[in-house]
Design a protein around this motif. Structure first.
Motif, PDB file in Angstrom:
ATOM      1  N   LEU A 269       0.864  -1.178   0.000  1.00  0.00           N
ATOM      2  CA  LEU A 269       0.000   0.000   0.000  1.00  0.00           C
ATOM      3  C   LEU A 269       0.902   1.229   0.000  1.00  0.00           C
ATOM      4  O   LEU A 269       1.742   1.390   0.884  1.00  0.00           O
ATOM      5  CB  LEU A 269      -0.917   0.015   1.239  1.00  0.00           C
ATOM      6  CG  LEU A 269      -1.704  -1.266   1.544  1.00  0.00           C
ATOM      7  CD1 LEU A 269      -2.555  -1.078   2.803  1.00  0.00           C
ATOM      8  CD2 LEU A 269      -2.604  -1.666   0.384  1.00  0.00           C
TER       9      LEU A 269
ATOM     10  N   LEU B 140      -6.944   4.197   2.530  1.00  0.00           N
ATOM     11  CA  LEU B 140      -5.793   3.486   3.088  1.00  0.00           C
ATOM     12  C   LEU B 140      -6.248   2.576   4.236  1.00  0.00           C
ATOM     13  O   LEU B 140      -5.893   1.386   4.281  1.00  0.00           O
ATOM     14  CB  LEU B 140      -4.718   4.485   3.555  1.00  0.00           C
ATOM     15  CG  LEU B 140      -3.523   3.932   4.322  1.00  0.00           C
ATOM     16  CD1 LEU B 140      -2.853   2.761   3.622  1.00  0.00           C
ATOM     17  CD2 LEU B 140      -2.486   5.039   4.571  1.00  0.00           C
TER      18      LEU B 140
ATOM     19  N   ALA C 115      -8.232  -0.285   2.781  1.00  0.00           N
ATOM     20  CA  ALA C 115      -7.390  -1.313   2.158  1.00  0.00           C
ATOM     21  C   ALA C 115      -6.706  -2.180   3.219  1.00  0.00           C
ATOM     22  O   ALA C 115      -6.627  -3.411   3.077  1.00  0.00           O
ATOM     23  CB  ALA C 115      -6.348  -0.649   1.256  1.00  0.00           C
TER      24      ALA C 115
ATOM     25  N   HIS D  72      -0.384  -6.885   4.709  1.00  0.00           N
ATOM     26  CA  HIS D  72      -0.052  -5.667   3.966  1.00  0.00           C
ATOM     27  C   HIS D  72       1.371  -5.214   4.255  1.00  0.00           C
ATOM     28  O   HIS D  72       1.954  -5.556   5.278  1.00  0.00           O
ATOM     29  CB  HIS D  72      -1.071  -4.550   4.196  1.00  0.00           C
ATOM     30  CG  HIS D  72      -1.338  -4.177   5.622  1.00  0.00           C
ATOM     31  ND1 HIS D  72      -0.409  -3.544   6.418  1.00  0.00           N
ATOM     32  CD2 HIS D  72      -2.452  -4.336   6.390  1.00  0.00           C
ATOM     33  CE1 HIS D  72      -0.945  -3.313   7.607  1.00  0.00           C
ATOM     34  NE2 HIS D  72      -2.174  -3.799   7.636  1.00  0.00           N
TER      35      HIS D  72
ATOM     36  N   ILE E  72       2.902  -1.578   4.050  1.00  0.00           N
ATOM     37  CA  ILE E  72       2.627  -0.165   3.765  1.00  0.00           C
ATOM     38  C   ILE E  72       3.945   0.577   3.607  1.00  0.00           C
ATOM     39  O   ILE E  72       4.846   0.434   4.432  1.00  0.00           O
ATOM     40  CB  ILE E  72       1.778   0.473   4.892  1.00  0.00           C
ATOM     41  CG1 ILE E  72       0.506  -0.348   5.113  1.00  0.00           C
ATOM     42  CG2 ILE E  72       1.455   1.924   4.558  1.00  0.00           C
ATOM     43  CD1 ILE E  72      -0.471   0.240   6.102  1.00  0.00           C
TER      44      ILE E  72
ATOM     45  N   VAL F  69      -1.670  -1.080  -4.011  1.00  0.00           N
ATOM     46  CA  VAL F  69      -2.779  -0.130  -3.979  1.00  0.00           C
ATOM     47  C   VAL F  69      -2.167   1.245  -3.797  1.00  0.00           C
ATOM     48  O   VAL F  69      -1.318   1.453  -2.925  1.00  0.00           O
ATOM     49  CB  VAL F  69      -3.769  -0.438  -2.838  1.00  0.00           C
ATOM     50  CG1 VAL F  69      -4.988   0.481  -2.932  1.00  0.00           C
ATOM     51  CG2 VAL F  69      -4.196  -1.906  -2.863  1.00  0.00           C
TER      52      VAL F  69
END
Ligand code: PRX
Length: 651
Positions: A141, A149, A152, A163, A165, A188
């Motif tokens: 992300l 955010l 997601a 995830h 990030i 993303v």
């Protein structure tokens, strides 16, 4: 000779306000009982917290399986993080309460109730599935601070896709390293995000970062700012288009307590960034419990943590720990001083923020900008303040207490790390007296000590190395793909006992058992045989009325071995010259002694900082000793600061 000498004594103590104590989630009695349980039976303490604060689909067979340095918490239990943050709040009065109040930098506001957020998360979880993302797959992300955010992240947790990030301010190269190392299958992102009045492009960086990276099959793009961005057919998709067709039904995956939840990269001084791995059940227990106890979360609160979600603070205390408690979390997209220096105070006033959690670097910036900005706003909605990320200088603490907290709000100075997952050393606001500059005591169930290089306990008030002496549920489970580095970095400082965690920070304890963090061990200065931490000298400088911020480093010196060089940012409008230099040297001598008196004092408008606001003393060391900048500067927030410091050196 102690490992680090403790020179500064701070005598001010603040008792929790009786009115606050009366309503506190953890008052003195409860805190004392839990502290005792945590000391005698840490596993029982954490199991009790896990039962009270987390909803499980099936129970654990064993609280902890500890084969140093590898831990498994709540072995065999099943849960889901998005279920805990969303679904479990839907059957009662929280259903239509704000989960997220979001404000964009241009001033646009969006509110998502728990029911609405749940719907969006379920839809995006289905989008991820439609893109072929499966349980265990990593999703990167790279986004601005927008509700998508959080959506997601929660969607990833719903289907068990960890995830990864990456803070939106990182470059394409930094992003590529992190995507490749994690082996992400999807990214993303957004077209751009607002920062200081301008769109900060993100999709462009993603395109550069994933060129030739085979693992990435799909890119989902949120339209935030509207610039044209190239979309590659078959790989790139608009968020709004995929969401339009997605079903809002998506049952949460029943995940093992040790299922990987996320990877978050943290950079040390040398080497490639470390992918810190956190897992599901223990992390959730740690952040939910600490958030409730330390921030005293209540249903009426509007809680605002100013950290970007791209850092651990944002993971644990913008999203997971806060939503799991059913508390309203405020999110702000942009810069603290856009459009004006009072943006934060304006947000607090307009949204009625009651709990405010920020970093010392931000506090020092506001001190420099002047009291008139917070004073022009009504901040009486605030009832509790927090800080995290660096040691807070006592005078900055006092300013925060007086100007922002109106002398009525307790301050929780919380010490922890990306690696610890959640808060470890902290006041409990209704139960622990605070002292400006001290993170006070360990959270119940956490065991810490000050050790010497040899592993002996250092007696108060001397300084040494901060060590954590037993596993805790939010602890990192490893460095992604590198168990050897995990063991070497964190668990090999002391041979005996070998299950002691090395935090990398210097600290001392006072006679009352309070912890005082003295800065990173790598930054300790050895002046004529005295080992001096950075925090105390900096605090002595900041205690001068004309100083907003200071950083000290050592440079080689023929006589003393190391001489102290201070970089000082004066309060706005101050004349910085020889008189101030003399005053500051006297101030340090008075506060902590002549041996800590800086040999050189240099004035600067700005200090080199990481993107999360930590002073990069390593770079100042090079400047102080006239060396070229060595090592990685990719985490530096503003490269021009270095050039300016060098210019002033030559001038
Ligand atoms: O040096 C300590 C400092 O920040 C380091 C951890 O940084 P990071 O992983 O980026 O996480 C920051 C947010 C949790 C620590 O090793 N630090 C963090 N909080 C404090 C602190 N130093 C002093 N006092 C604190 N409250």
């Amino acid at each position: 000779m102690p490992d680090i000498e403790s020179l500064l004594t701070e005598k001010r103590t603040f008792k929790p306000d009786p009115a606050f104590v009366k309503q506190a989630n953890w008052n003195r009695r409860k805190a004392a009982e839990l502290r005792e349980l945590g000391e005698k039976h840490p596993k029982r303490f954490w199991a009790k917290m896990a039962k009270e604060n987390v909803t499980w689909f099936s129970p654990w067979k064993k609280v902890l399986d500890w084969k140093p340095p590898f831990a498994k918490w709540f072995v065999g239990a099943k849960t889901n993080v998005s279920y805990n943050c969303l679904d479990r709040h839907l059957d009662g009065p929280r259903r239509n309460k704000a989960a997220i109040i979001w404000e964009g930098e241009p001033g646009d506001v969006r509110t998502l109730t728990f029911a609405q957020l749940h719907r969006e998360v379920c839809k995006f979880a289905n989008v991820l599935k439609s893109q072929g993302v499966k349980k265990g797959d990593r999703v990167a992300l790279y986004m601005p601070m927008i509700p998508e955010l959080a959506i997601a992240m929660l969607a990833c947790t719903r289907i068990g896709a960890p995830h990864n990030i990456v803070f939106g301010g990182f470059s394409a190269e930094a992003l590529r390293d992190r995507i490749e190392d994690a082996g992400a299958v999807a990214v993303v992102t957004a077209d751009a995000g607002w920062r200081r009045g301008k769109p900060l492009p993100l999709k462009d960086a993603v395109d550069n970062a994933i060129e030739g990276v085979e693992s990435v099959r799909s890119v989902v793009v949120v339209k935030r700012c509207g610039p044209e961005v190239p979309m590659r057919a078959g790989r790139d998709h608009w968020w709004h288009e995929l969401m339009a067709d997605a079903s809002a039904k998506c049952p949460p995956a029943k995940l093992d307590a040790e299922h990987p939840l996320f990877i978050l990269y943290t950079s040390g001084t040398t080497g490639k960034p470390k992918g810190i791995l956190h897992t599901t059940g223990g992390y959730l227990t740690h952040v939910t419990t600490t958030a409730k106890a330390i921030f005293d979360l209540k249903d009426e609160d509007v809680y605002w943590c100013t950290a970007d979600i791209g850092w651990i603070t944002g993971h644990s205390y913008v999203v997971y720990g806060i939503l799991a408690n059913g508390t309203t979390s405020l999110m702000y997209e942009g810069a603290p001083t856009t459009p004006g220096p009072d943006r934060f105070w304006d947000i607090i006033e307009r949204h009625g923020v009651s709990i405010f959690y920020t970093a010392p670097t931000a506090i020092r910036t506001f001190i420099r900008l002047g009291d008139e900005h917070p004073k022009s706003h009504d901040l009486t909605s605030l009832r509790l303040l927090g800080t995290v990320g660096e040691p807070i200088n006592p005078e900055a603490w006092m300013w925060y207490h007086r100007v922002i907290g109106g002398k009525r709000c307790p301050i929780v100075d919380t010490w922890w790390q990306t690696e610890t997952g959640g808060i470890m050393i902290t006041p409990l606001p209704g139960a622990v007296d605070t002292k400006p500059g001290s993170a006070t005591l360990t959270f119940p169930g956490v065991k810490a000590a000050i050790l010497s290089e040899e592993g002996n306990v250092v007696k108060p008030p001397n300084g040494g190395l901060l060590a954590i002496q037993q596993p805790w549920p939010g602890m990192l489970r490893g460095i992604w793909g590198d168990p050897k580095r995990y063991r070497e970095t964190y668990w090999s400082k002391w041979k005996n006992p070998k299950d002691t965690y090395f935090a990398g920070d210097g600290a001392h304890k006072d006679k009352q058992g309070y912890f005082w963090i003295m800065g990173r061990v790598d930054d300790v200065m050895n002046v004529s045989g005295h080992r001096i931490g950075t925090m105390e000298v900096e605090s002595a400088l900041v205690s001068h009325a004309k100083v907003a911020e200071a950083a000290v480093v050592g440079r080689p010196d023929e006589i003393t071995g190391t001489a102290i060089v201070a970089f000082v940012t004066p309060i706005g409008g101050t004349e910085a010259g020889d008189t101030l230099v003399a005053e500051l040297r006297r101030q340090v001598t008075k506060e902590i002694g002549a041996m800590a008196k800086p040999a050189d004092i240099r004035f600067t408008d700005a200090l080199p900082k990481t993107r999360s606001g930590k002073i990069m003393r390593r770079l100042l060391r090079d400047i102080a000793s006239g060396k070229e900048t060595a090592g990685d500067t990719s985490t530096l927030e503003d490269l021009s600061v270095l050039a300016k410091l060098r210019e002033s050196d030559e001038g």
